[in-house]
Design a protein around this motif. Structure first.
Motif, mmCIF file in Angstrom:
data_model
loop_
_atom_site.group_PDB
_atom_site.id
_atom_site.type_symbol
_atom_site.label_atom_id
_atom_site.label_comp_id
_atom_site.label_asym_id
_atom_site.label_seq_id
_atom_site.Cartn_x
_atom_site.Cartn_y
_atom_site.Cartn_z
ATOM 1 N N VAL A 1 -3.174 45.160 31.272
ATOM 2 C CA VAL A 1 -2.250 44.758 32.332
ATOM 3 C C VAL A 1 -0.913 45.446 32.079
ATOM 4 O O VAL A 1 -0.518 45.661 30.930
ATOM 5 N N ASN A 2 -0.235 45.807 33.155
ATOM 6 C CA ASN A 2 1.000 46.579 33.053
ATOM 7 C C ASN A 2 2.249 45.719 33.202
ATOM 8 O O ASN A 2 2.234 44.682 33.877
ATOM 9 N N ASN A 3 3.323 46.187 32.587
ATOM 10 C CA ASN A 3 4.657 45.750 32.980
ATOM 11 C C ASN A 3 5.526 46.992 33.132
ATOM 12 O O ASN A 3 5.152 48.089 32.685
ATOM 13 N N TYR A 4 6.673 46.827 33.786
ATOM 14 C CA TYR A 4 7.506 47.979 34.135
ATOM 15 C C TYR A 4 8.964 47.694 33.814
ATOM 16 O O TYR A 4 9.506 46.657 34.208
ATOM 17 N N GLU B 1 22.079 49.090 33.577
ATOM 18 C CA GLU B 1 21.558 47.757 33.879
ATOM 19 C C GLU B 1 20.049 47.868 34.093
ATOM 20 O O GLU B 1 19.575 48.775 34.785
ATOM 21 N N ALA B 2 19.302 46.924 33.506
ATOM 22 C CA ALA B 2 17.844 47.041 33.500
ATOM 23 C C ALA B 2 17.186 45.724 33.886
ATOM 24 O O ALA B 2 17.761 44.641 33.745
ATOM 25 N N ALA B 3 15.950 45.851 34.364
ATOM 26 C CA ALA B 3 15.124 44.687 34.684
ATOM 27 C C ALA B 3 13.691 44.977 34.261
ATOM 28 O O ALA B 3 13.245 46.131 34.271
ATOM 29 N N LEU B 4 12.988 43.923 33.901
ATOM 30 C CA LEU B 4 11.560 44.025 33.604
ATOM 31 C C LEU B 4 10.796 43.378 34.738
ATOM 32 O O LEU B 4 11.190 42.324 35.253
ATOM 33 N N PHE B 5 9.699 44.021 35.128
ATOM 34 C CA PHE B 5 8.849 43.499 36.189
ATOM 35 C C PHE B 5 7.517 43.093 35.570
ATOM 36 O O PHE B 5 6.755 43.942 35.093
ATOM 37 N N ASP B 6 7.263 41.788 35.553
ATOM 38 C CA ASP B 6 6.146 41.173 34.847
ATOM 39 C C ASP B 6 6.300 41.408 33.340
ATOM 40 O O ASP B 6 7.107 42.228 32.898
ATOM 41 N N THR B 7 5.519 40.662 32.567
ATOM 42 C CA THR B 7 5.635 40.785 31.111
ATOM 43 C C THR B 7 4.400 41.408 30.481
ATOM 44 O O THR B 7 4.457 41.855 29.337
ATOM 45 N N ASP C 1 20.949 47.312 29.264
ATOM 46 C CA ASP C 1 21.313 45.898 29.354
ATOM 47 C C ASP C 1 20.245 45.200 30.191
ATOM 48 O O ASP C 1 20.282 45.232 31.420
ATOM 49 N N LEU C 2 19.273 44.588 29.505
ATOM 50 C CA LEU C 2 18.157 43.933 30.191
ATOM 51 C C LEU C 2 18.627 42.584 30.719
ATOM 52 O O LEU C 2 18.792 41.629 29.968
ATOM 53 N N GLN C 3 18.821 42.523 32.033
ATOM 54 C CA GLN C 3 19.466 41.370 32.652
ATOM 55 C C GLN C 3 18.526 40.475 33.440
ATOM 56 O O GLN C 3 18.815 39.291 33.634
ATOM 57 N N GLN C 4 17.410 41.039 33.940
ATOM 58 C CA GLN C 4 16.593 40.293 34.886
ATOM 59 C C GLN C 4 15.104 40.517 34.623
ATOM 60 O O GLN C 4 14.693 41.583 34.160
ATOM 61 N N LEU C 5 14.321 39.491 34.932
ATOM 62 C CA LEU C 5 12.867 39.558 34.898
ATOM 63 C C LEU C 5 12.357 39.156 36.274
ATOM 64 O O LEU C 5 12.674 38.072 36.769
ATOM 65 N N ALA D 1 21.184 35.153 28.690
ATOM 66 C CA ALA D 1 21.745 35.172 30.042
ATOM 67 C C ALA D 1 20.782 35.769 31.067
ATOM 68 O O ALA D 1 21.100 35.824 32.259
ATOM 69 N N LEU D 2 19.618 36.223 30.604
ATOM 70 C CA LEU D 2 18.655 36.855 31.509
ATOM 71 C C LEU D 2 18.176 35.862 32.564
ATOM 72 O O LEU D 2 17.950 34.688 32.278
ATOM 73 N N LYS D 3 18.004 36.353 33.782
ATOM 74 C CA LYS D 3 17.556 35.515 34.892
ATOM 75 C C LYS D 3 16.165 35.944 35.331
ATOM 76 O O LYS D 3 15.906 37.135 35.523
ATOM 77 N N THR D 4 15.273 34.970 35.486
ATOM 78 C CA THR D 4 13.901 35.229 35.920
ATOM 79 C C THR D 4 13.759 34.851 37.390
ATOM 80 O O THR D 4 14.205 33.781 37.808
ATOM 81 N N HIS D 5 13.117 35.732 38.159
ATOM 82 C CA HIS D 5 12.984 35.543 39.604
ATOM 83 C C HIS D 5 11.510 35.449 39.987
ATOM 84 O O HIS D 5 10.670 36.197 39.470
ATOM 85 N N VAL D 6 11.211 34.571 40.947
ATOM 86 C CA VAL D 6 9.841 34.421 41.434
ATOM 87 C C VAL D 6 9.878 34.001 42.901
ATOM 88 O O VAL D 6 10.823 33.335 43.352
ATOM 89 N N ASN D 7 8.856 34.391 43.637
ATOM 90 C CA ASN D 7 8.732 33.989 45.035
ATOM 91 C C ASN D 7 8.598 32.469 45.132
ATOM 92 O O ASN D 7 7.791 31.860 44.415
ATOM 93 N N ALA D 8 9.353 31.864 46.026
ATOM 94 C CA ALA D 8 9.290 30.412 46.209
ATOM 95 C C ALA D 8 7.911 29.947 46.659
ATOM 96 O O ALA D 8 7.564 28.766 46.486
ATOM 97 N N LEU D 9 7.110 30.848 47.225
ATOM 98 C CA LEU D 9 5.755 30.486 47.642
ATOM 99 C C LEU D 9 4.796 30.381 46.464
ATOM 100 O O LEU D 9 3.674 29.900 46.624
ATOM 101 N N GLU D 10 5.237 30.843 45.293
ATOM 102 C CA GLU D 10 4.407 30.790 44.088
ATOM 103 C C GLU D 10 5.323 30.521 42.890
ATOM 104 O O GLU D 10 5.523 31.377 42.041
ATOM 105 N N PRO D 11 5.903 29.321 42.833
ATOM 106 C CA PRO D 11 6.964 29.048 41.864
ATOM 107 C C PRO D 11 6.473 29.006 40.420
ATOM 108 O O PRO D 11 5.290 28.803 40.152
ATOM 109 N N ALA D 12 7.418 29.211 39.512
ATOM 110 C CA ALA D 12 7.173 29.087 38.079
ATOM 111 C C ALA D 12 8.312 28.271 37.487
ATOM 112 O O ALA D 12 9.475 28.445 37.865
ATOM 113 N N GLU D 13 7.983 27.399 36.577
ATOM 114 C CA GLU D 13 8.980 26.496 36.007
ATOM 115 C C GLU D 13 10.139 27.275 35.387
ATOM 116 O O GLU D 13 9.943 28.212 34.616
#
Length: 274
Positions: free
Chosen positions: A96-99, A108-114, A131-135, A157-169
């Motif tokens: 499985v990939n992450n980006y 400024e950097a972000a990771l997409f999936d882990t 500077d990895l700021q967002q997931l 301080a990193l912030k994790t984002h997810v679609n509200a239609l498929e939430p994650a705690e």
């Protein structure tokens, strides 16, 4: 990462189409004249080209692209873009990939999936002084989020984002169509559901080429199984991905990177683009 194998063999494509359309083997025999025994062999990965071509159309598949996959006669061109790095991690008998995405100017950097192991992406971010700021999560299937804790512990301080239609705690929720900034980069969101209830594609503008991080919506020469809705998976891929520019890089959750133009030419699930 250009050596990553394609996610699906021809029998995987065939199986997804059979399950998605709901056409029983006996009905497929009636429609095509291909005996059920031959269909069973195809489903097991035994190539009989004439039979494979005959079953393609009733399943909505492009026969030439399906045979091309069976012959392993094509793979996408390698992708090298400043500000984009793919990491391929092991999950049981698959990968499985992450980006990692970053603005080359601001860092400024972000990771997409882990993936199952985000350490490679984190180490690269450190090595490059990012500077990895967002997931950003494409969907919440375990193989895509299992190492979330490691990423979040890297930067409090990193912030994790997810679609509200498929939430994650604990993750910040957004709605499809919302947008984000990453330095000078702009990230827009498109709903590509069907494999999961709230699968999201992130379209990134500002690098050398547009980039679409699609999760399991689309793979090189295949697509994610329509676990929630096969028709929604096909429909949202058509409306949200194949309307992007042909040179847009497709970053799938499994397998190598590809492009919109290449998938129009080589993906058996979308015969209308051939």
């Amino acid at each position: 990462m250009s050596g990553i194998p394609l996610e699906d063999n021809f029998e995987d494509v065939l199986g997804k189409a059979l399950r998605g359309t709901g056409i029983p083997d006996g009905v497929l025999e009636f429609l095509t004249g291909v005996p059920e025994e031959t269909i069973a062999r195809l489903k097991e990965g035994h190539l009989e080209e004439d039979a494979l071509r005959r079953v393609a159309s009733p399943l909505g598949l492009d026969a030439d692209a399906l045979v091309e996959r069976a012959l392993q006669a094509w793979r996408p061109e390698p992708v090298e873009i400043d500000g984009l790095r793919q990491f391929n991690t092991v999950f049981d008998d698959m990968t499985v990939n992450n980006y990692l995405v970053w603005d080359p100017e601001s860092k400024e950097a972000a990771l997409f999936d882990t993936g199952t192991d985000a350490s490679g992406a984190i180490a690269t971010a450190v090595d490059l002084g990012l500077d990895l700021q967002q997931l950003f999560l494409t969907h919440t299937h375990l193989d895509h989020i299992i190492d979330r804790k490691t990423v979040e512990e890297h930067n409090a301080a990193l912030k994790t984002h997810v679609n509200a239609l498929e939430p994650a705690e604990g993750a910040s929720r957004f709605l499809p169509g919302d947008s984000f900034s990453l330095g000078a980069l702009r990230i827009t969101t498109r709903l590509t559901k069907g494999h999961s209830p709230g699968g999201i594609t992130y379209v990134i503008e500002g690098l050398q080429r547009p980039v679409a991080i699609v999760g399991d919506a689309l793979f090189a020469q295949s697509m994610g199984g329509g676990m929630i809705s096969y028709q929604d998976a096909l429909s949202t891929n058509r409306s949200e991905l194949f309307t992007l520019e042909d040179h847009t890089v497709i970053c799938p959750g499994h397998g190598p990177m590809t492009s919109v133009g290449e998938e129009k030419s080589h993906n058996p699930f979308f015969p209308e683009f051939k």
